[in-house]
Design a protein around this motif. Structure first.
Motif, PDB file in Angstrom:
ATOM      1  N   UNK A   4       0.832  -1.202   0.000  1.00  0.00           N
ATOM      2  CA  UNK A   4       0.000   0.000   0.000  1.00  0.00           C
ATOM      3  C   UNK A   4       0.867   1.251   0.000  1.00  0.00           C
ATOM      4  N   UNK A   5       1.939   1.221   0.789  1.00  0.00           N
ATOM      5  CA  UNK A   5       2.819   2.387   0.893  1.00  0.00           C
ATOM      6  C   UNK A   5       4.265   1.931   0.786  1.00  0.00           C
ATOM      7  N   UNK A   6       5.029   2.609  -0.070  1.00  0.00           N
ATOM      8  CA  UNK A   6       6.444   2.287  -0.225  1.00  0.00           C
ATOM      9  C   UNK A   6       7.261   3.568  -0.192  1.00  0.00           C
ATOM     10  N   UNK A   7       8.160   3.650   0.772  1.00  0.00           N
ATOM     11  CA  UNK A   7       9.067   4.793   0.906  1.00  0.00           C
ATOM     12  C   UNK A   7      10.449   4.318   0.477  1.00  0.00           C
ATOM     13  N   UNK A   8      11.032   5.006  -0.496  1.00  0.00           N
ATOM     14  CA  UNK A   8      12.316   4.573  -1.060  1.00  0.00           C
ATOM     15  C   UNK A   8      13.343   5.699  -1.001  1.00  0.00           C
ATOM     16  N   UNK A   9      14.388   5.467  -0.212  1.00  0.00           N
ATOM     17  CA  UNK A   9      15.570   6.343  -0.151  1.00  0.00           C
ATOM     18  C   UNK A   9      15.191   7.811   0.078  1.00  0.00           C
ATOM     19  N   UNK A  10      14.313   8.043   1.035  1.00  0.00           N
ATOM     20  CA  UNK A  10      13.846   9.405   1.311  1.00  0.00           C
ATOM     21  C   UNK A  10      14.840  10.146   2.199  1.00  0.00           C
ATOM     22  N   UNK A  11      15.169  11.369   1.786  1.00  0.00           N
ATOM     23  CA  UNK A  11      16.053  12.254   2.548  1.00  0.00           C
ATOM     24  C   UNK A  11      15.367  13.606   2.710  1.00  0.00           C
ATOM     25  N   UNK A  12      15.502  14.207   3.898  1.00  0.00           N
ATOM     26  CA  UNK A  12      14.907  15.524   4.157  1.00  0.00           C
ATOM     27  C   UNK A  12      15.840  16.325   5.059  1.00  0.00           C
ATOM     28  N   UNK A  13      16.143  17.562   4.651  1.00  0.00           N
ATOM     29  CA  UNK A  13      17.016  18.457   5.417  1.00  0.00           C
ATOM     30  C   UNK A  13      16.256  19.713   5.828  1.00  0.00           C
ATOM     31  N   UNK A  14      16.572  20.197   7.033  1.00  0.00           N
ATOM     32  CA  UNK A  14      16.035  21.458   7.523  1.00  0.00           C
ATOM     33  C   UNK A  14      17.190  22.326   8.016  1.00  0.00           C
ATOM     34  N   UNK A  15      17.531  23.377   7.305  1.00  0.00           N
ATOM     35  CA  UNK A  15      18.546  24.356   7.730  1.00  0.00           C
ATOM     36  C   UNK A  15      19.814  23.679   8.261  1.00  0.00           C
ATOM     37  N   UNK A  16      20.341  22.785   7.486  1.00  0.00           N
ATOM     38  CA  UNK A  16      21.582  22.118   7.877  1.00  0.00           C
ATOM     39  C   UNK A  16      21.393  20.886   8.734  1.00  0.00           C
ATOM     40  N   UNK A  17      20.152  20.660   9.233  1.00  0.00           N
ATOM     41  CA  UNK A  17      19.866  19.453  10.030  1.00  0.00           C
ATOM     42  C   UNK A  17      19.225  18.398   9.145  1.00  0.00           C
TER      43      UNK A  17
END
Length: 400
Positions: free
Chosen positions: A93-106
């Motif tokens: 139903x849901x597949x998350x693949x190689x997800x990256x998220x940055x917030x102000x250097x974090x």
């Protein structure tokens, strides 16, 4: 799968699919099945499908092969293969693949991947600040990943999919001055329900959870736990494909927490798919089929709860003895990876040992029987609380 596939086949003589299924599965031939055995199998299936008045046919004689039976059998096999193929593709139903998220250097998420299958309860675990909330926000299309993909129900996640997701956030979002019933109908209509359908479903849920007297109360009159019940109902009311519960038991006493657990399990039995984020590991053990543990923005552990406990509990045993365990511990010196000793009574001691792979269960029982007065022996699977602590601590040590 044979039983599922056979539902659309027209059978002769009012024969039911279950009889065909039973006949085929109970005596299905293998590559090494003798010729005479195959003949008996075919005759057994023939007696169920073909009228008894039909003359006996030599099934292994190519000139008299029963085409009617052959046709029905081939259709079942072909439809079974199609069923397995479509069912396998539908499972995700849901597949998350190689997800990256940055917030102000974090870096909130660092190359995180996971797959949530239909009809499962999926635990999303991790310490505070690990990245769980960021991932939930991405799944809810509140924010977007910097890289990686999120697939929902076979296509890339889009804004329209929000209508198929029910989200219960950790921070509650009810309007305090509005009446409970009025507000519940308002949120239900935002999810696409008509006023009539919303009212009918809400009345049913309010009766099930025994809160019908709250309908005309303002939200500000409710306790935290009472308001949580209302928001839970609002979350599940439109029967979404995916439910996301973030700390759903916060504010509940044990009785109401148990009521909510039972409702979540009932939703699963009715086909719901759930992502469940919590710090309560006992709830994970009782509810979750699979888990992902996120720490320092990374996915550090993924799998089914049963498999993870079995894998991390390999060669781990609980021994209850009368008296002092020192002699046993001395004999196992050099083979003990971890130990936990607990005094049960003035005369009884419980010892949990994690041993090196070279010590078999039989050897341990023999050593224990020769050195101490053993009253019980059993494998000791680690709790999810133990797994959480040890996995996070080990990861932190390795990445200092």
């Amino acid at each position: 799968p044979l039983q599922e596939a056979s539902q659309s086949i027209i059978y002769p003589n009012n024969t039911t699919p279950k009889l065909i299924f039973a006949a085929v599965v109970s005596s299905f031939p293998t590559q090494n099945t003798p010729r005479i055995k195959i003949k008996k199998i075919i005759l057994r299936i023939k007696r169920i499908i073909i009228p008894k008045t039909t003359s006996q046919i030599n099934f292994l004689n190519k000139n008299h092969f029963d085409l009617q039976l052959f046709f029905y059998f081939c259709v079942i096999i072909i439809k079974s293969i199609y069923y397995l193929y479509t069912k396998r593709n539908k499972m995700e139903l849901l597949k998350v693949e190689h997800v990256t998220k940055n917030y102000s250097g974090h870096k909130a998420l660092d190359d995180v991947s996971l797959t949530v299958n239909e009809g499962r309860i999926y635990g999303l675990l991790g310490p505070n600040g690990a990245g769980k909330t960021t991932l939930i926000r991405i799944i809810n299309h509140i924010t977007a990943p910097d890289s990686g993909t999120v697939t929902f129900d076979g296509h890339q996640l889009c804004q329209d999919d929000v209508m198929s997701i029910g989200y219960l956030p950790e921070e509650r979002g009810l309007y305090k001055k509005m009446k409970v019933g009025e507000q519940a109908i308002f949120f239900a209509r935002l999810k696409g329900l008509s006023r009539k359908d919303a009212n009918l479903r809400l009345r049913e849920w309010f009766e099930r959870l025994e809160i019908t007297s709250w309908w005309d109360k303002k939200v500000e009159e409710l306790s935290k736990g009472m308001a949580q019940k209302v928001q839970f109902i609002i979350t599940v009311l439109h029967n979404p494909k995916l439910l996301i519960f973030d700390e759903p038991f916060s504010g509940f006493d044990p009785i109401n927490a148990n009521i909510l657990k039972n409702e979540i399990l009932r939703l699963k039995e009715n086909g719901a798919t759930v992502i469940f984020s919590t710090h309560n590991m006992s709830s994970v053990e009782s509810l979750c089929d699979d888990i992902t543990l996120i720490n320092s923005s990374k996915n550090i552990l993924t799998g089914s709860v049963a498999d993870i406990r079995q894998q991390l509990g390999a060669n781990r045993y609980r021994i209850t003895i009368e008296g002092n365990p020192n002699e046993l511990l001395q004999r196992l010196d050099g083979h003990i990876l971890t130990k936990d000793i607990e005094t049960i009574s003035p005369t009884q001691t419980s010892v949990i040992l994690k041993l090196t792979p070279d010590v078999s269960r039989r050897e341990l029982i023999k050593l224990a029987a020769d050195s101490v007065d053993m009253t019980s022996f059993a494998p000791a699977l680690p709790s999810m609380d133990e797994i959480f602590i040890s996995t996070v601590n080990n990861f932190n040590k390795e990445h200092k």
